[in-house]
Scaffold this active site. Structure first.
Site, PDB file in Angstrom:
ATOM      1  N   ARG A   2      -2.154  12.666  10.001  1.00 12.10           N
ATOM      2  CA  ARG A   2      -0.860  13.266  10.360  1.00 12.10           C
ATOM      3  C   ARG A   2      -0.578  14.415   9.408  1.00 12.10           C
ATOM      4  O   ARG A   2      -0.819  14.318   8.214  1.00 12.10           O
ATOM      5  CB  ARG A   2       0.209  12.169  10.253  1.00 12.10           C
ATOM      6  CG  ARG A   2       1.528  12.510  10.884  1.00 12.10           C
ATOM      7  CD  ARG A   2       2.325  11.234  11.120  1.00 12.10           C
ATOM      8  NE  ARG A   2       1.875  10.543  12.319  1.00 12.10           N
ATOM      9  CZ  ARG A   2       2.217   9.300  12.651  1.00 12.10           C
ATOM     10  NH1 ARG A   2       3.002   8.605  11.864  1.00 12.10           N
ATOM     11  NH2 ARG A   2       1.780   8.760  13.765  1.00 12.10           N
ATOM     12  N   ASP A  44       0.793  -1.234   0.000  1.00 12.58           N
ATOM     13  CA  ASP A  44       0.000   0.000   0.000  1.00 12.58           C
ATOM     14  C   ASP A  44       0.823   1.281   0.000  1.00 12.58           C
ATOM     15  O   ASP A  44       0.300   2.349  -0.305  1.00 12.58           O
ATOM     16  CB  ASP A  44      -0.943   0.021   1.205  1.00 12.58           C
ATOM     17  CG  ASP A  44      -0.209   0.034   2.544  1.00 12.58           C
ATOM     18  OD1 ASP A  44       1.039  -0.036   2.558  1.00 12.58           O
ATOM     19  OD2 ASP A  44      -0.887   0.101   3.593  1.00 12.58           O
ATOM     20  N   ASP A  83       3.536  -0.526  11.349  1.00 16.24           N
ATOM     21  CA  ASP A  83       3.080   0.794  10.948  1.00 16.24           C
ATOM     22  C   ASP A  83       2.456   1.451  12.169  1.00 16.24           C
ATOM     23  O   ASP A  83       1.752   0.795  12.942  1.00 16.24           O
ATOM     24  CB  ASP A  83       2.052   0.698   9.815  1.00 16.24           C
ATOM     25  CG  ASP A  83       1.726   2.061   9.236  1.00 16.24           C
ATOM     26  OD1 ASP A  83       2.320   2.428   8.205  1.00 16.24           O
ATOM     27  OD2 ASP A  83       0.871   2.764   9.810  1.00 16.24           O
TER      28      ASP A  83
END
Length: 801
Positions: free
Chosen positions: A495, A129, A194
Site C-alpha cells: 500500500r 506486530d 486487518d
C-alpha cells in the site's frame, strides 16, 4: 510420506484427476483427528462437514462451484435454507478461527469484554506486530517498543489468558506471516482484524479482513454475516521467468481492476499457469517436476492474495497444489497435508464453474512492474517508469528502498533479494539509496541469519529491522528528509497511499518486488531497468545484473528462532484484566445510544470530503497507533487527512455554530457538546484501505449519525453498520454536487426502515431552498436491528437476556 505419495500418484492416474479417492482415505487416513494447529490439539479440521455442506449447496444450485464458493458455502450456518445469490444476499457463516493484530485487538478485546461472555467460542489469536516503530534496528527498536507499549501488551496478554486467546508476543513477526506458518491451511475460513488477512489465500484458505466487531461476533459463537461475494476469475497461462515475479501478477491485476474493481468479490486464480503439476508416476519424478513445472511458490501465491486488498476484493484464493503440500510439510503440518490430499477435489474449482468476470493473463508476456505513486493501482512496467516519472515531475532519485513486510518477506523473497545484492557486492558496489529489510517472522529472521542472507543484505547497505510491520504502516521514525520535501521511495509493501509510510505527503512511494527494490536501491534511481541497463563498478567496469534466484524453502529446514507464543490457560476465569481510569492508552467502552425511533432531523454537514478518502485519511496510523485502545483520545485524528471540498484544505472546516474554522475533530466535539448531530458527505470508494474499525467508531463517538457517499469500500461499510451509523449512497451519484457545506440534512423513512427500500434526504440550503434526494442502503434485517439497538454489540447484549 514418500510411500504415501507414490501410492496416491498411482491411484490418481487410475482414477482420473477429479475423482474422490475414498479408498485412499480408508487405507491411509490417520486414525486420530487432525488438529487445526499444534497450538490447539483439541480443535480439529472438519473436511467432512465442509464436504457435506458443499454437497447440499451444489445439489440446491444444480451447477458446478468455484473454489471460493466451496469454501465459503461449506461454512454456511444453514446450508439447506440459506438464500444464495452472488452479489445480493447475505450469508450467515461459521468461520473456523479469528486472528487479531495488536492495534485492532485492543478494541476487539474491549468489545468482547463488554459482551460479558466468559471465553471465546473458536480458536483465536493476538499478534503484536503494529506497535513497533522502526528507528535504529531490530533489537533496539523491539526493546524500546516493549518499554513504551508495556501497558498495552500487558492488557492484551492478560485479556488473552482470561478469555482463551493465544498471544504472540512482540518480536514474533507480522500477523499474516505467522498465520501462514501456523494457522492457514487449504479450506479453512479465517477472519482477521486487518485488511491484508487475505494473505492466507496463498495456502488455499479463505481469509477475510474484518473490523473488530465482526471478530467479536465470531469469538462469541454468533453466525457471521457476509454479503454473498461475486467471483472474479483470473486465468493464468504461461510461465514466469527472468526478473518477473508473482508480485507482478497482482501489480498488473491492480492496474486492470483499479482500487475498487474487486469490491464485493473474491478473486480466484486458476489455470495452467498456477497448477501445472499433476500427480507423478514415481517419487523421483514427483521431486524433479516440483522445481520445473509449477509456476507459483506458496510465498508468491500469498503475495498475490495479500495485495488483493488493494483492489477492494473480499479476499483472494489459489487452488490446492503441490507447493502448498510441501510448505505444510516443511512447517510441521504433514498430517494436514495428507488430509488435504484426501480431499483435494474439494479444494479446487469444479470443472465448468462460471465466474462473474474473467481476466486472462499470459505469464510469458508479463514484465516486471512498479506501481505508484500515491495509489497501488497506477501500474507501470519497470522499463517505462523512469520516462513516466520525468514526464510527471516525480523525483528520479531513490532515497530509500524497503523490502519485507507481510507482502514479501518469505525465505524465497529474501533469497532473491540477496542474490541481487551479492552480484553488486562481488563487483564492489553497495546501495546508493538507504536500504531496509523487514523479516516477516522470527522464523524467517532466524533462518535468513543462519543461511547468510542477512549478512549479504547488510553488507550491501541494508539495516535489518524488527519482525514487525514498521514502515509499511507508518511506524517509521524517518529522519533523512523533512516533512514536505519531495522525494521517492520504493518498497515491496502493498500500500502506498499519500503519507502512509512516513507521514510526509510529498513522499512518492512505489510498490514492486523485493528484487526490483534491491536493484533500484543499488542503482539509486527510478530510471534503471535491470533487464537492460548496466551498473558501473568502482573500478569503472560496466556490468549487468543477472535475473534473481532463490530457494523456495531452506535446505536445512526452518530455524524457529525464539519461542514467542503464550498459550492461554485451560481456565482463565480467575485472571484479572485491569484498565486504569487514568490511562491515556486504554479505555473501557460505554454503550452507544439507541435509535430514538424517529427520523433524523437537521443534521449538520460536518465535512464534504473531496476525492480519495481512505481509512488512513479517516483515522491516521503512525503515531496514532498508541491510542488504538482509547476511543476518546484516538478520536482526535478523525478525518484529519480528508480534503475539505469547500477550501481544498486538510483538517480545516467551518463550525456553523460559531462561524469560525477549526480542525475536524474539534468542530465535531463542539457539535456534540451542543447536541447537534452531523453527517459526513464523501466521494467514491469511501473508506478503502485498512480494516481499522476506528474509522467507524470515531464518527459514532463524536456524534455522527450517517455517512453519505457515492460508494463505499466493503469493510468500512460493514464497520459503520456495526457501530450504529447509517452508511448511505446517493441513488444518483451526481447528487453529491448538490450538497453544500452549510446545508442541514434530514434523513427520512427510518420509521419504515426495511431491506431494499431507499431512504430519502431532505436537504435544506442556507438560502431557504430545499430538495429531496434518494439514498440507497445495503442493510439487511439483522443489520437494521443493529442500527435500532445503537450498535451490533448492543444488539448482542439484548439477545443474551
Amino acid at each position: 510420506m514418500a510411500t504415501y505419495c507414490l501410492t496416491v500418484a498411482r491411484l490418481q492416474l487410475a482414477l482420473g484427476h477429479g475423482a474422490r479417492r475414498l479408498h485412499v482415505s480408508a487405507a491411509y487416513r490417520a486414525k486420530a483427528n487432525v488438529s487445526m494447529s499444534r497450538f490447539e490439539p483439541s480443535s480439529f479440521i472438519n473436511y467432512e462437514k465442509l464436504q457435506s455442506n458443499v454437497d447440499i449447496v451444489r445439489k440446491r444450485l444444480n451447477r458446478p462451484l468455484t473454489l471460493s464458493e466451496k469454501i465459503v458455502y461449506g461454512h454456511l450456518d444453514d446450508p439447506h435454507n440459506q438464500d444464495i445469490d452472488r452479489g445480493r444476499t447475505y450469508l450467515r457463516l461459521r468461520p473456523d478461527r479469528v486472528a487479531m493484530q495488536d492495534a485492532t485487538a485492543q478494541m476487539a478485546m474491549l468489545q468482547f469484554i463488554s459482551s460479558g461472555l466468559p471465553r471465546v467460542a473458536v480458536p483465536s489469536t493476538i499478534h503484536c506486530d503494529h506497535l513497533i516503530e522502526a528507528q535504529i534496528g531490530g533489537v533496539k527498536d523491539l526493546a524500546r517498543a516493549k518499554e513504551v507499549n508495556q501497558e498495552v501488551y500487558n492488557f492484551l496478554s492478560s485479556a488473552g489468558a482470561k478469555y482463551g486467546v493465544g498471544f504472540w508476543k512482540p518480536g514474533s513477526g507480522i500477523i499474516h506471516q505467522i498465520i501462514l506458518e501456523n494457522y492457514a491451511y487449504p479450506g479453512v475460513m479465517l477472519i482477521g482484524t486487518d485488511s491484508h488477512t487475505p494473505n492466507g489465500g496463498g495456502l488455499g484458505s479463505i481469509c477475510i479482513g474484518v473490523g473488530g466487531a465482526d471478530a467479536v461476533d465470531v469469538m462469541a459463537g454468533i453466525p457471521w454475516e457476509l454479503k454473498c461475494p461475486k467471483v472474479i476469475g483470473v486465468k493464468l497461462t504461461g510461465t514466469l521467468s527472468g526478473w518477473t515475479s508473482p508480485k507482478d501478477v497482482i501489480l498488473k491485476v491492480a492496474g486492470i481492476l483499479t482500487v475498487k474493481g474487486g469490491t464485493g468479490a473474491i478473486v480466484e486464480y486458476h489455470g495452467p499457469g498456477v497448477d501445472s503439476i499433476s500427480y507423478c508416476k514415481n517419487v523421483n519424478e514427483y521431486q524433479q517436476s516440483a522445481s520445473l513445472l509449477c509456476v507459483f511458490m506458496y510465498a508468491g501465491m500469498a503475495t498475490i492474495c495479500n495485495m488483493g486488498a488493494e483492489i477492494g476484493a473480499t479476499t483472494s484464493v489459489f487452488p490446492y497444489n503441490h507447493r502448498m503440500r510441501t510448505y505444510l510439510e516443511k512447517t510441521g503440518r504433514g498430517q494436514i497435508a495428507a488430509l488435504a490430499d484426501e480431499y483435494s477435489d474439494l479444494l479446487v474449482p469444479d470443472e465448468g464453474c462460471e465466474y462473474d468476470q474473467l481476466i486472462e493473463l499470459n505469464l510469458d508476456e508479463l514484465k516486471p512492474h512498479i506501481n505508484g505513486p500515491f495509489t497501488p493501482d497506477l501500474a507501470h512496467p519497470v522499463s517505462d517508469v523512469g520516462a513516466v516519472a520525468e514526464q510527471n515531475g516525480w523525483p528520479l532519485e531513490v532515497k530509500v528502498g524497503l523490502i519485507g513486510s507481510c507482502t514479501n518477506s518469505s525465505y524465497e523473497d529474501m533469497g532473491r533479494a540477496a542474490s541481487v545484492a551479492k552480484q553488486a557486492l562481488d563487483k564492489g558496489l553497495k546501495c546508493k539509496a538507504q536500504f531496509t529489510v523487514t523479516p516477516g517472522s522470527e522464523q524467517i529472521r532466524a533462518t535468513i541469519e543462519r543461511d547468510g542472507y542477512s549478512k549479504i543484505l547488510g553488507d550491501v547497505g541494508g539495516v535489518v529491522l524488527a519482525n514487525a510491520c514498521g514502515p509499511c504502516i507508518g511506524q517509521w521514525d524517518r529522519r533523512d528528509v523533512k516533512k514536505g520535501e519531495k522525494n521517492t521511495i520504493v518498497t515491496s509493501f502493498n500500500r502506498n497511499f499519500t503519507a502512509r509510510n512516513d507521514a510526509n505527503p510529498a513522499t512518492h512511494a512505489f510498490v514492486t518486488s523485493p528484487e526490483i527494490v534491491t536493484a533500484l536501491a543499488i542503482a539509486g534511481t527510478l530510471n534503471f531497468n535491470p533487464e537492460t541497463d548496466f551498473l558501473t563498478a568502482p573500478n569503472g567496469e560496466k556490468f549487468k545484473l543477472d535475473p534473481p534466484n532463490g530457494d523456495e524453502l531452506p535446505a536445512k529446514d526452518f530455524d524457529p528462532g525464539q519461542d514467542t507464543y503464550q498459550h492461554p490457560p485451560a481456565d482463565g476465569s480467575s485472571m484479572k484484566v485491569d484498565v486504569s481510569p487514568q490511562s491515556n492508552r486504554l479505555q473501557l467502552l460505554e454503550p452507544f445510544d439507541k435509535w430514538s425511533g424517529k427520523d433524523l432531523e437537521d443534521l449538520r454537514v460536518l465535512i464534504k470530503v473531496k476525492g480519495k478518502c481512505t481509512t488512513d485519511h479517516i483515522s491516521a496510523a503512525g503515531p496514532w497507533l498508541k491510542f488504538r485502545g482509547h476511543l476518546d483520545n484516538i478520536s482526535n485524528n478523525m478525518l484529519i487527512g480528508a480534503v475539505n471540498s469547500e477550501n481544498d484544505a486538510v483538517n480545516k472546516i467551518k463550525n456553523h455554530l460559531t462561524g469560525e474554522y477549526g480542525g475536524v475533530p474539534d468542530v465535531a466535539r463542539h457539535y456534540k457538546a451542543n447536541s447537534v448531530s452531523w453527517v459526513v458527505v464523501g466521494d467514491d470508494n469511501y473508506g478503502e484501505g485498512s480494516s481499522r474499525e476506528h474509522a467507524a467508531l470515531e464518527p459514532r463517538h463524536l456524534g455522527g449519525r450517517a455517512i453519505i457517499v457515492k460508494s463505499f469500500a466493503r469493510i468500512h461499510e460493514t464497520n459503520l453498520k456495526k457501530q450504529g451509523l447509517l452508511p448511505l449512497t446517493f441513488s444518483n451519484p451526481s447528487d453529491y454536487d448538490k450538497i453544500r457545506p452549510d446545508d442541514k440534512i434530514s434523513i427520512r423513512g427510518l420509521e419504515t426502515f426495511t431491506p431494499g427500500k431507499p431512504l430519502s434526504a431532505v436537504v435544506k440550503h442556507s438560502d431557504g431552498s430545499e430538495e429531496t434526494l434518494e439514498l440507497n442502503h445495503s442493510f439487511n434485517e439483522t443489520q437494521i436491528e443493529w442500527f435500532k439497538a445503537g450498535s451490533a454489540l448492543n444488539r448482542m447484549k439484548e439477545l443474551q437476556h
